[in-house]
Scaffold this motif. Sequence first.
Motif, short mmCIF file in Angstrom:
data_model
loop_
_atom_site.label_atom_id
_atom_site.label_comp_id
_atom_site.label_asym_id
_atom_site.label_seq_id
_atom_site.Cartn_x
_atom_site.Cartn_y
_atom_site.Cartn_z
N LEU A 33 4.03 -9.37 -10.34
CA LEU A 33 4.18 -8.17 -9.51
C LEU A 33 4.02 -6.90 -10.33
O LEU A 33 3.45 -5.91 -9.86
N VAL A 34 4.53 -6.91 -11.56
CA VAL A 34 4.37 -5.74 -12.43
C VAL A 34 2.89 -5.53 -12.71
O VAL A 34 2.39 -4.40 -12.61
N ASP A 69 0.81 -1.22 0.00
CA ASP A 69 0.00 0.00 0.00
C ASP A 69 0.84 1.27 0.00
O ASP A 69 0.48 2.26 -0.62
N GLY A 70 1.96 1.26 0.70
CA GLY A 70 2.81 2.45 0.79
C GLY A 70 3.70 2.67 -0.42
O GLY A 70 4.25 3.76 -0.60
N LEU A 71 3.86 1.65 -1.25
CA LEU A 71 4.76 1.76 -2.41
C LEU A 71 4.14 2.64 -3.49
O LEU A 71 2.95 2.55 -3.77
N LYS A 72 4.98 3.48 -4.09
CA LYS A 72 4.53 4.33 -5.19
C LYS A 72 5.19 3.92 -6.51
O LYS A 72 4.59 4.01 -7.56
N TYR A 73 6.45 3.48 -6.43
CA TYR A 73 7.22 3.16 -7.63
C TYR A 73 7.74 1.72 -7.58
O TYR A 73 8.24 1.28 -6.55
N LYS A 131 -2.18 -2.63 -12.10
CA LYS A 131 -3.60 -2.69 -11.73
C LYS A 131 -3.91 -1.72 -10.59
O LYS A 131 -4.99 -1.12 -10.55
N ALA A 132 -2.97 -1.53 -9.67
CA ALA A 132 -3.15 -0.61 -8.55
C ALA A 132 -2.82 0.84 -8.92
O ALA A 132 -2.82 1.72 -8.06
#
Length: 135
Positions: free
Chosen positions: A84-85, A67-71, A90-91
């Motif tokens: 994972l990509v 949830d905290g990841l942006k990149y 999708k997110a």
Amino acid sequence: MSEKFIYAILGPGVSGKGARNLLQSKDIRHLAIGPDNLKEWGSDFSAGNESLVCIGENDSGIDKYFDGLKYLVLSPGIPRSHPLVEKFIKAKKEVINEIDLAYLFNSSGTYIGVTGTYGKPTTVTLIDHILKTAN
């Protein structure tokens, strides 16, 4: 409460190491995601570095950071069809490469890209010589 990480690097190869080096030089905490057998990663991604968490690509522990990841910094050999990509896309999170990452930290620089199958080291050496001579 989960730890906050904005950057995740997928692939501990040469490009992944470059991305890791940049983020470490900026003292930015990040995830490195790669083969589940962490011994395959080599000493460049060894434990003991407080700005880095290494995790296997099939480890469900990734979810606590997601949830905290942006990149997601994607290494060149990893296809965009990797699960994972696809999860990042999708997110609506950004999937970038190591050059994009460098640009995020220095957008005012001038860049020259050299691509191709043969001759890159020679071409880069020639460009370096020309630019040093011109200054």
